[in-house]
Design an enzyme around this catalytic site. Sequence first.
Site, short mmCIF file in Angstrom:
data_model
loop_
_atom_site.label_atom_id
_atom_site.label_comp_id
_atom_site.label_asym_id
_atom_site.label_seq_id
_atom_site.Cartn_x
_atom_site.Cartn_y
_atom_site.Cartn_z
NE ARG A 35 -12.33 6.79 12.59
CZ ARG A 35 -11.07 6.42 12.69
NH1 ARG A 35 -10.54 6.21 13.87
NH2 ARG A 35 -10.34 6.27 11.60
CE LYS A 197 8.28 7.63 -1.30
NZ LYS A 197 8.94 6.77 -0.33
N GLY A 353 -6.88 8.18 2.83
CA GLY A 353 -5.75 9.02 3.25
C GLY A 353 -5.91 10.50 3.09
N GLY A 376 -7.13 3.01 5.34
CA GLY A 376 -6.53 1.75 4.86
C GLY A 376 -7.56 0.83 4.24
P1 AMP Z 1 -0.30 9.92 -0.24
O1 AMP Z 1 -0.35 9.56 1.23
O2 AMP Z 1 0.55 9.01 -1.06
O3 AMP Z 1 -1.67 10.17 -0.81
O4 AMP Z 1 0.50 11.28 -0.31
C1 AMP Z 1 0.03 12.46 0.24
C2 AMP Z 1 1.17 13.40 0.38
O5 AMP Z 1 1.71 13.68 -0.89
C3 AMP Z 1 0.77 14.72 0.98
O6 AMP Z 1 1.32 14.83 2.26
C4 AMP Z 1 1.34 15.75 0.01
O7 AMP Z 1 2.02 16.79 0.67
C5 AMP Z 1 2.33 14.93 -0.81
N1 AMP Z 1 2.58 15.52 -2.13
C6 AMP Z 1 1.68 15.89 -3.05
N2 AMP Z 1 2.29 16.45 -4.12
C7 AMP Z 1 3.61 16.45 -3.86
C8 AMP Z 1 4.76 16.89 -4.57
N3 AMP Z 1 4.65 17.47 -5.77
N4 AMP Z 1 5.97 16.72 -4.00
C9 AMP Z 1 6.08 16.14 -2.78
N5 AMP Z 1 5.02 15.68 -2.07
C10 AMP Z 1 3.81 15.83 -2.59
#
Ligand code: AMP
Length: 395
Positions: A35, A197, A353, A376
């Site tokens: 940064r 999610k 992220g 964010g």
């Molecule tokens: P996000 O912050 O929503 O982008 O989610 C990122 C996280 O999703 C990471 O820590 C990954 O380990 C998790 N992730 C990716 N694929 C899977 C999966 N098939 N099952 C569970 N977690 C997952």
Amino acid sequence: MKTLNDFNFSNKKVLIRVDFNVPLDEAHKVTDDTRIKAVKPTLIKILEDGGSCVLMSHLGRPKNQEEEFSLKHIVKRVSEIIGVQVKFSTNCVGEQTSRDAAELKPGEILLLENLRYHKEETEGEINFAKQLASLGDFYVNDAFGTAHRAHASTAIIANFFPKNKCFGKLLEREIESINKVLKDSQKPVTAIIGGAKVSSKITIIENILDKIDHLIVGGGMAFTFIKAQGGQIGNSLVEDDKMDLALSILKQAKQKNVEIHLPVDAIIADSFSENANTKESPIDKIPDGWMGLDSGQKTNAHFAGIIRESKTILWNGPVGVFEMKPFSHGTISMGIAIAEATKNGCFSLVGGGDSVSAVKQFGFEDKVSYVSTGGGAMLEMLEGKTLPGIAAILD
Ligand code: AMP
């Protein structure tokens, strides 16, 4: 949009909001200076014009002016990176700080103490913003990481500089990069949305559907789509209450002529662990007791093919649990394909992220067109929101 290069800063005292919220170790040494390096071009332009810089930042989330959150710890590192001995003011407002700023000469840099030592910063308090504003005669915002906050130093302060304000070079690049994906994009445009999610990505998907040709859905969130279509997903991550939403996204995509690509196979495991037993399975025939933790080989090949033919790529979210080695291959394969496409002239933006950590961890940082510095803030831009820090400059 007025940019830094539209101004000459000779003899100007420029108040710059930077994001020096950097990680420090126990000895208060900076462990990641990305940064600080990111704002160097902005500071150099101002100094070379013959101006001086008053830097404002926050560090961590202090409650009671704890010493560990003092920006004095980073003065040495900032001086080394910029190549100028940086001065430090032990407060960010008050008489002494006003004197420190008044004494600053062209070519010099003054770093103010942590803005969040004063609760008025996050409250966006107008008098606090006015006191900060009195320290300079031009305002530059180069802190993308906090541009989604309406704080005193990121947004409110801009009211005191109706004409004398602009984005720094970093913020300008962030805005340009997202515009290259969502506004002036070259087709075909592919968005890769992965991660855990659906619920956390739904607003992004809805906002970008009008702007893309291909949507690759990967990671944990893909299982909600697979189950909603009648697939058997075993113990994979799923949001049962979002299945209708998943079907509605599929329908909307069809109406808008967006091709959705879901995984066709997965690496499945009998527990959420690096040491689990694993095997490959069709995505819709995962036995009970097993969960999909990475994309399978057929999926990786299919996704890579789409990526290779794209002219613009947005990547948000990993396609597997990349933090565990056995489930990192899908995400690495995605990185390789994007790097190859970029080499062949495609514009690729990685933002928001965990895909940013994945890109850094696997060494793709210099092989994509741009890696966003604001988690964010980038997510909110992708959702189509107007960020207060950006709006305040454009006003
Ligand atoms: P996000 O912050 O929503 O982008 O989610 C990122 C996280 O999703 C990471 O820590 C990954 O380990 C998790 N992730 C990716 N694929 C899977 C999966 N098939 N099952 C569970 N977690 C997952």
